[in-house]
Design an enzyme around this catalytic site. Structure first.
Site, PDB file in Angstrom:
ATOM      1  N   GLU A  64      56.965  42.792  12.131  1.00 33.58           N
ATOM      2  CA  GLU A  64      57.709  43.186  10.929  1.00 33.58           C
ATOM      3  C   GLU A  64      57.791  42.019   9.937  1.00 33.58           C
ATOM      4  O   GLU A  64      57.682  42.203   8.721  1.00 33.58           O
ATOM      5  CB  GLU A  64      59.151  43.605  11.280  1.00 33.58           C
ATOM      6  CG  GLU A  64      59.270  44.793  12.219  1.00 33.58           C
ATOM      7  CD  GLU A  64      59.329  44.371  13.687  1.00 33.58           C
ATOM      8  OE1 GLU A  64      58.545  43.489  14.093  1.00 33.58           O
ATOM      9  OE2 GLU A  64      60.140  44.935  14.419  1.00 33.58           O
ATOM     10  N   ARG A 220      37.992  31.755  30.658  1.00 30.71           N
ATOM     11  CA  ARG A 220      37.091  30.839  29.953  1.00 30.71           C
ATOM     12  C   ARG A 220      36.659  31.527  28.654  1.00 30.71           C
ATOM     13  O   ARG A 220      35.790  32.414  28.664  1.00 30.71           O
ATOM     14  CB  ARG A 220      35.898  30.496  30.838  1.00 30.71           C
ATOM     15  CG  ARG A 220      36.357  29.710  32.089  1.00 30.71           C
ATOM     16  CD  ARG A 220      35.247  29.381  33.020  1.00 30.71           C
ATOM     17  NE  ARG A 220      34.773  30.507  33.789  1.00 30.71           N
ATOM     18  CZ  ARG A 220      35.332  30.975  34.925  1.00 30.71           C
ATOM     19  NH1 ARG A 220      36.415  30.381  35.417  1.00 30.71           N
ATOM     20  NH2 ARG A 220      34.819  32.002  35.572  1.00 30.71           N
ATOM     21  N   GLY A 319      40.265  39.486  48.226  1.00 31.05           N
ATOM     22  CA  GLY A 319      39.367  40.197  49.118  1.00 31.05           C
ATOM     23  C   GLY A 319      39.984  41.524  49.541  1.00 31.05           C
ATOM     24  O   GLY A 319      41.077  41.907  49.089  1.00 31.05           O
TER      25      GLY A 319
HETATM   26  N1  LIG Z   1      34.156  41.832  46.023  1.00 30.70           N
HETATM   27  C1  LIG Z   1      35.258  41.353  45.499  1.00 30.70           C
HETATM   28  O1  LIG Z   1      35.776  41.891  44.494  1.00 30.70           O
HETATM   29  C2  LIG Z   1      35.908  40.143  46.125  1.00 30.70           C
HETATM   30  C3  LIG Z   1      36.980  39.526  45.447  1.00 30.70           C
HETATM   31  C4  LIG Z   1      37.581  38.415  46.054  1.00 30.70           C
HETATM   32  C5  LIG Z   1      37.106  37.966  47.285  1.00 30.70           C
HETATM   33  N2  LIG Z   1      36.038  38.583  47.866  1.00 30.70           N
HETATM   34  C6  LIG Z   1      35.543  38.148  49.178  1.00 30.70           C
HETATM   35  O2  LIG Z   1      36.513  38.547  50.123  1.00 30.70           O
HETATM   36  C7  LIG Z   1      36.508  37.654  51.227  1.00 30.70           C
HETATM   37  C8  LIG Z   1      37.921  37.234  51.499  1.00 30.70           C
HETATM   38  O3  LIG Z   1      38.659  38.410  51.658  1.00 30.70           O
HETATM   39  P1  LIG Z   1      39.736  38.597  52.749  1.00 30.70           P
HETATM   40  O4  LIG Z   1      40.014  40.045  52.784  1.00 30.70           O
HETATM   41  O5  LIG Z   1      39.334  37.897  53.992  1.00 30.70           O
HETATM   42  O6  LIG Z   1      40.953  37.760  52.147  1.00 30.70           O
HETATM   43  P2  LIG Z   1      41.990  37.930  50.953  1.00 30.70           P
HETATM   44  O7  LIG Z   1      42.335  39.345  50.785  1.00 30.70           O
HETATM   45  O8  LIG Z   1      41.524  37.185  49.755  1.00 30.70           O
HETATM   46  O9  LIG Z   1      43.216  37.127  51.565  1.00 30.70           O
HETATM   47  C9  LIG Z   1      43.828  37.618  52.701  1.00 30.70           C
HETATM   48  C10 LIG Z   1      44.882  36.697  53.175  1.00 30.70           C
HETATM   49  O10 LIG Z   1      45.973  36.677  52.252  1.00 30.70           O
HETATM   50  C11 LIG Z   1      47.126  36.314  52.966  1.00 30.70           C
HETATM   51  N3  LIG Z   1      48.231  37.209  52.643  1.00 30.70           N
HETATM   52  C12 LIG Z   1      49.467  36.799  52.259  1.00 30.70           C
HETATM   53  N4  LIG Z   1      50.281  37.835  52.151  1.00 30.70           N
HETATM   54  C13 LIG Z   1      49.569  38.940  52.463  1.00 30.70           C
HETATM   55  C14 LIG Z   1      49.919  40.310  52.562  1.00 30.70           C
HETATM   56  N5  LIG Z   1      51.143  40.763  52.298  1.00 30.70           N
HETATM   57  N6  LIG Z   1      48.963  41.187  52.938  1.00 30.70           N
HETATM   58  C15 LIG Z   1      47.700  40.780  53.198  1.00 30.70           C
HETATM   59  N7  LIG Z   1      47.332  39.466  53.144  1.00 30.70           N
HETATM   60  C16 LIG Z   1      48.259  38.552  52.773  1.00 30.70           C
HETATM   61  C17 LIG Z   1      46.809  36.432  54.443  1.00 30.70           C
HETATM   62  O11 LIG Z   1      46.659  35.112  54.966  1.00 30.70           O
HETATM   63  P3  LIG Z   1      47.936  34.419  55.665  1.00 30.70           P
HETATM   64  O12 LIG Z   1      48.328  35.316  56.789  1.00 30.70           O
HETATM   65  O13 LIG Z   1      47.473  33.078  56.038  1.00 30.70           O
HETATM   66  O14 LIG Z   1      48.990  34.402  54.606  1.00 30.70           O
HETATM   67  C18 LIG Z   1      45.478  37.129  54.471  1.00 30.70           C
HETATM   68  O15 LIG Z   1      44.671  36.789  55.543  1.00 30.70           O
HETATM   69  C19 LIG Z   1      35.624  36.507  50.867  1.00 30.70           C
HETATM   70  O16 LIG Z   1      34.399  36.714  51.507  1.00 30.70           O
HETATM   71  C20 LIG Z   1      35.436  36.661  49.354  1.00 30.70           C
HETATM   72  O17 LIG Z   1      34.161  36.195  48.974  1.00 30.70           O
HETATM   73  C21 LIG Z   1      35.448  39.672  47.323  1.00 30.70           C
END
Ligand SMILES: NC(=O)c1ccc[n+]([C@@H]2O[C@H](COP(=O)([O-])OP(=O)(O)OC[C@H]3O[C@@H](n4cnc5c(N)ncnc54)[C@H](OP(=O)(O)O)[C@@H]3O)[C@@H](O)[C@H]2O)c1
Length: 390
Positions: A64, A220, A319
């Site tokens: 505004e 970026r 992930g």
């Molecule tokens: N395609 C895509 O869009 C994409 C995007 C990102 C990553 N990635 C790939 O995904 C892989 C990693 O995925 P990921 O599934 O293993 O890990 P993530 O989803 O990135 O992280 C999972 C971790 O987050 C922590 N966390 C904390 N609070 C949570 C909750 N309430 N619920 C669930 N997790 C919680 C837990 O570790 P703690 O128990 O230690 O807290 C859990 O092990 C990698 O290979 C990466 O390259 C792919």
């Protein structure tokens, strides 16, 4: 306050719907004005438009005020179209309602009522108290709210709007079995993700993605692929980086993780019983919250992001583990899936981590809101239909 629908306005000299549409378009030119709402304003007199403005960033003049500056004396007795009720309180800038009164406008047409308790109805009351007619153009209420869906969600529910973004292959896989996921999609889809980040107040990820991918999760500007005009309009907004938020219930984030940078704007949520990670840059804020076997309590994290850091919209870029946890908890407002024409195979990581479903009627369902192509990839925008079954 008068309430008008588009139909009843066909006899007016000023085309109310067209003018309000223009005000909405002006508001939407800015990717984010967080923590403030995006607002546009058009001032019209018998000769036509005399003033226009939009809110370009928090701390900057409201829409505004920009429009009144442009209109000058022509604002006297004019009609003001503004996408959200003018404010009546002193924030970083003075109340817009007072500025409109001082300018001597005759009528204020609004598309939406501000859900902020410091404003809601008070701006309207202040204008009406001095005899300025206030009209609510109800047909634009939904558009005004969707323009600021995160702002409305935070003000009404104390939580931010949650967008969850995932990239997958055509066989629905998000990473190879060895964890590699860089890059599933091509450059155009990744530029689109940059734009999603720029609209967000915080990027939220899981500790496993931090440990495996070591991402920076920053905006970026050079990669946003904005037009020269959009770059100019968003110059101020793009000076702000969204917060980077790590959900790390056991406090495992390493001090040299790229996402930490110099620590500015980085929040790490750990379990209340866990030890804070050591050696992190001093500016990193470690926030203990309730935790369970799955990780930190997601609702507590969202409430903290809204109340402690004024987050309107957040982007979950994690992930499948964390993304699935958000979806299963019913906390996702919008799911964005980029599909790349690749096959990653059955040992690769699935998009959604859940098992044991025995009937399609009980599978989580989504409404397909949009489909768009980015280079060789496709983006699906999906709205969860929580609690709905066939
Ligand atoms: N395609 C895509 O869009 C994409 C995007 C990102 C990553 N990635 C790939 O995904 C892989 C990693 O995925 P990921 O599934 O293993 O890990 P993530 O989803 O990135 O992280 C999972 C971790 O987050 C922590 N966390 C904390 N609070 C949570 C909750 N309430 N619920 C669930 N997790 C919680 C837990 O570790 P703690 O128990 O230690 O807290 C859990 O092990 C990698 O290979 C990466 O390259 C792919």
């Amino acid at each position: 306050m008068q309430v008008y629908s588009n139909k009843a306005l066909s006899q007016e000299i000023i085309d109310w719907p067209v003018t309000m549409q223009r005000a909405l378009m002006l508001a939407a030119r800015v990717m984010s004005a967080a923590p403030n709402p995006r607002v546009g304003c058009v001032i019209v007199c018998a000769e036509g438009i005399v003033g226009e403005g939009w809110h370009s960033a928090a701390g900057q003049p409201h829409a505004e005020i920009e429009a009144l500056r442009m209109a000058g004396n022509a604002a006297r007795n004019a009609t003001v179209f503004v996408t959200l009720e003018p404010c009546a309180h002193h924030g970083r800038t003075g109340p817009c309602a007072d500025a409109l009164i001082a300018a001597g406008v005759a009528r204020v047409v609004i598309a939406g009522i501000d859900p902020n308790p410091a404003v809601a109805g008070k701006g309207i009351a202040r204008l009406e108290a001095v005899g300025i007619e206030v009209a609510h153009l109800v047909d634009f209420e939904a558009a005004a709210q969707s323009l600021n869906r995160g702002y409305f969600k935070r003000r009404q529910f104390g939580r931010p709007w949650v967008t969850c973004k995932l990239a997958m292959s055509i066989d629905g896989r998000t990473a190879l079995a060895n964890g590699t996921s860089k890059w599933i999609t091509g450059g155009e889809a990744r530029a689109d993700v940059q734009r999603l980040r720029a609209r967000s107040c915080a990027i939220v990820t899981g500790i496993a993605t931090v440990l495996f991918d070591d991402p920076s999760l920053t905006v970026r500007p050079a990669e946003l692929q904005l037009s020269a005009e959009a770059q100019q309009v968003n110059a101020l907004a793009l000076r702000r980086q969204p917060l980077r938020v790590i959900l790390d219930s056991k406090g495992r984030v390493p001090a040299n993780a790229r996402i930490l940078g110099d620590g500015t704007g980085v929040k790490v949520y750990i379990g209340r019983e866990s030890q804070a990670p050591s050696g992190l840059p001093a500016a990193v804020q470690v926030l203990p919250v309730a935790a369970n076997r799955q990780g930190v309590d997601l609702l507590s994290v969202l409430e903290s992001l809204a109340s402690d850091f004024e987050c309107n919209e957040i982007l979950v870029e994690a992930g499948s583990t964390l993304s699935s946890a958000f979806i299963s908890a019913g906390l996702v407002d919008e799911l964005i899936v980029y599909i790349a024409p690749k096959l990653l195979g059955s040992d690769a990581r699935a998009l959604f981590e859940a098992s044991g479903l025995t009937a399609l009627t009980t599978a989580p369902q989504f409404e397909l809101a949009d489909v768009e192509r980015f280079g060789n990839d496709v983006r699906l925008t999906l709205h969860p239909q929580y609690g709905k079954s066939d």
